[in-house]
Write an enzyme that holds these catalytic residues in place. Structure first.
Site, short mmCIF file in Angstrom:
data_model
loop_
_atom_site.label_atom_id
_atom_site.label_comp_id
_atom_site.label_asym_id
_atom_site.label_seq_id
_atom_site.Cartn_x
_atom_site.Cartn_y
_atom_site.Cartn_z
N GLN A 145 0.86 -1.19 0.00
CA GLN A 145 0.00 0.00 0.00
C GLN A 145 0.89 1.23 0.00
OE1 GLN A 145 -2.56 -0.24 3.37
NE2 GLN A 145 -3.38 1.81 3.13
N SER A 148 1.01 6.92 2.63
CA SER A 148 1.63 7.99 3.43
C SER A 148 2.86 8.58 2.74
CB SER A 148 2.03 7.45 4.80
OG SER A 148 0.90 7.07 5.55
N SER A 180 4.68 -1.22 4.44
CA SER A 180 4.91 -2.58 4.92
C SER A 180 5.08 -3.53 3.74
CB SER A 180 3.72 -3.06 5.76
OG SER A 180 3.51 -2.22 6.87
N GLU A 263 -8.15 -1.65 5.87
CA GLU A 263 -6.95 -1.71 6.71
C GLU A 263 -7.32 -1.70 8.19
OE1 GLU A 263 -2.69 0.61 7.40
OE2 GLU A 263 -4.27 1.56 6.22
N GLU A 384 -6.15 9.87 17.03
CA GLU A 384 -6.90 11.13 17.03
C GLU A 384 -7.83 11.21 15.81
OE1 GLU A 384 -3.43 11.33 19.56
OE2 GLU A 384 -3.63 10.81 17.45
#
Length: 405
Positions: A145, A148, A180, A263, A384
């Site tokens: 994936q 980020s 990953s 995920e 958060e």
């Protein structure tokens, strides 16, 4: 599932699974109960070296191909794409039998099977589905994936990787982090910005990238634990055909939400042998050091055990629905909280025994779990972000004030 509740087809199915595993795997060793018996390892937090990991991947791939060819590799998948077309309960029946056997780790398949493949099934073109779904579940291909970025973590819509139109495809460049399995993956699901003039969430597109393209470079990231499970990936002018766009150009944010839901749902508790289950091992640790009568220790352990069971039941409910929903955010948040709590309680019990490896069984093994716990609060969206999602999108509370631009 109780024997009396199984119909003849379910019983025959489990008999077939058992017959297959009897010839392709070994029964789990029977460890004598008690402190100091069994492997000195935990099912959560352990990180092998790169060499150990690649060996584990090779073993997992070999077994997965045999499993798939026997008809057990994708039980709930559509027959048209290589699945068995069965209901979710057959996966549960399989898992019930498989729990009695020593099987290769399936860690290398988590992203491909539980995150990327469901997204391909929901958003992929017929060509992509035909080309990749069967290959992913048979372990002919492994997936990662690519979301980020150094400047776009929790603010995923801020990605700066770009896709530029080039004939019947796109030229893609950018940098991704925290990938990953990128070092052994064959394909990657990559979020890029294809319309820099559109609003932030509207100018994104999701693409499937060939990880073996000469323009793709994968570098390891060393973590607090000393492991290198994550990578940073550099993509330089890689061509991606239109057939490998998921959804339409500009649908990237919608596709990303599907992927992130997958995920988060995949991060729930996975059944483990009692010998390596961190909650069961934590109970043994507390008893071994004579703290099972301490009311504070007992209360904290009870919270951990209850959270574990709630995660299991919530994950089972989500799996039965077939698509991620509100449960995914709940599972992710509770999982990260439980791993943190397990590490902290183990530290209270062990004290300095957890900070240095003296060779004493069942002590230093907790250090890796405690050090890996912070990553759980980040993967799949920070805690958060999860709380905001649950408050605003699930409970319907007023949106958090956004800074004016």
């Amino acid at each position: 599932m109780n024997d009396q509740r199984r119909n003849p087809d379910e019983t025959a199915f489990q008999d077939a699974v058992r017959a297959f595993l009897d010839t392709h795997a070994k029964p789990l060793p029977e460890w004598e109960e008690g402190w100091g018996n069994g492997p000195d390892e935990l099912s959560a937090g352990a990180e092998p070296t790169r060499e150990e990991e690649l060996s584990m991947v090779a073993a997992a791939v070999a077994f997965r191909r045999e499993l798939f060819d026997a008809g057990f590799g994708w039980l709930t998948g559509p027959v048209a794409y290589g699945g068995a077309g069965r209901e979710q309960r057959y996966q549960e029946l399989f898992d019930e039998v498989a729990a009695d056997y020593e099987l290769p780790s399936e860690a290398c398949f988590i992203v491909g099977h539980h995150i990327v493949a469901p997204t391909l099934l929901a958003w992929g073109t017929p060509e992509v589905k035909e080309r990749y779904l069967r290959a992913l579940y048979r372990a002919d291909l492994l997936a990662c994936q690519l979301f980020s970025e150094p400047e776009a973590g929790s603010d995923l819509a801020g990605v700066k990787s770009r896709g530029v139109r080039d004939g019947d495809g796109w030229r893609v460049s950018g940098q991704k982090v925290w990938t990953s399995g990128g070092h052994y993956s064959d394909i990657g699901e990559m979020l890029v910005r294809t319309d820099p003039d559109a609003p932030k969430h509207a100018g994104l597109t999701m693409l499937m990238v060939d990880m073996h393209d000469p323009g793709v470079e994968v570098r390891p990231l060393r973590q607090l634990t000393g492991g290198e499970a994550f990578n940073e990936v550099f993509v330089d002018d890689v061509f991606v055909p239109d057939s490998h766009v998921l959804g339409k150009p500009g649908d990237g944010w919608k596709v990303a939400m599907t992927t992130l839901g997958n995920e988060r749902a995949s991060m729930g508790y996975r059944a483990a042998s009692p010998a390596t289950d961190p909650v069961e091992r934590l109970l043994g640790l507390i008893q071994h050091f004579g703290l099972d009568g301490d009311p504070h220790i007992r209360q904290e352990f009870a919270r951990i055990a209850i959270r574990r069971d709630v995660i299991r039941w919530t994950a089972a409910r989500a799996a039965g629905r077939g698509e991620p929903g509100a449960e995914a955010s709940i599972i992710k948040l509770m999982d990260s909280e439980n791993v943190r709590a397990i590490g902290e309680l183990a530290g209270r019990v062990l004290g300095p025994r957890m900070t240095a490896d003296t060779g004493e069984w069942g002590t230093y093994v907790w250090a890796e779990l405690a050090l890996s716990a912070p990553s759980r609060r980040i993967a799949g969206g920070t805690d958060e972000i999860m709380r905001n999602i649950m408050a605003e999108r699930i409970l319907g509370l007023p949106r958090e004030p956004r800074p004016s631009t």
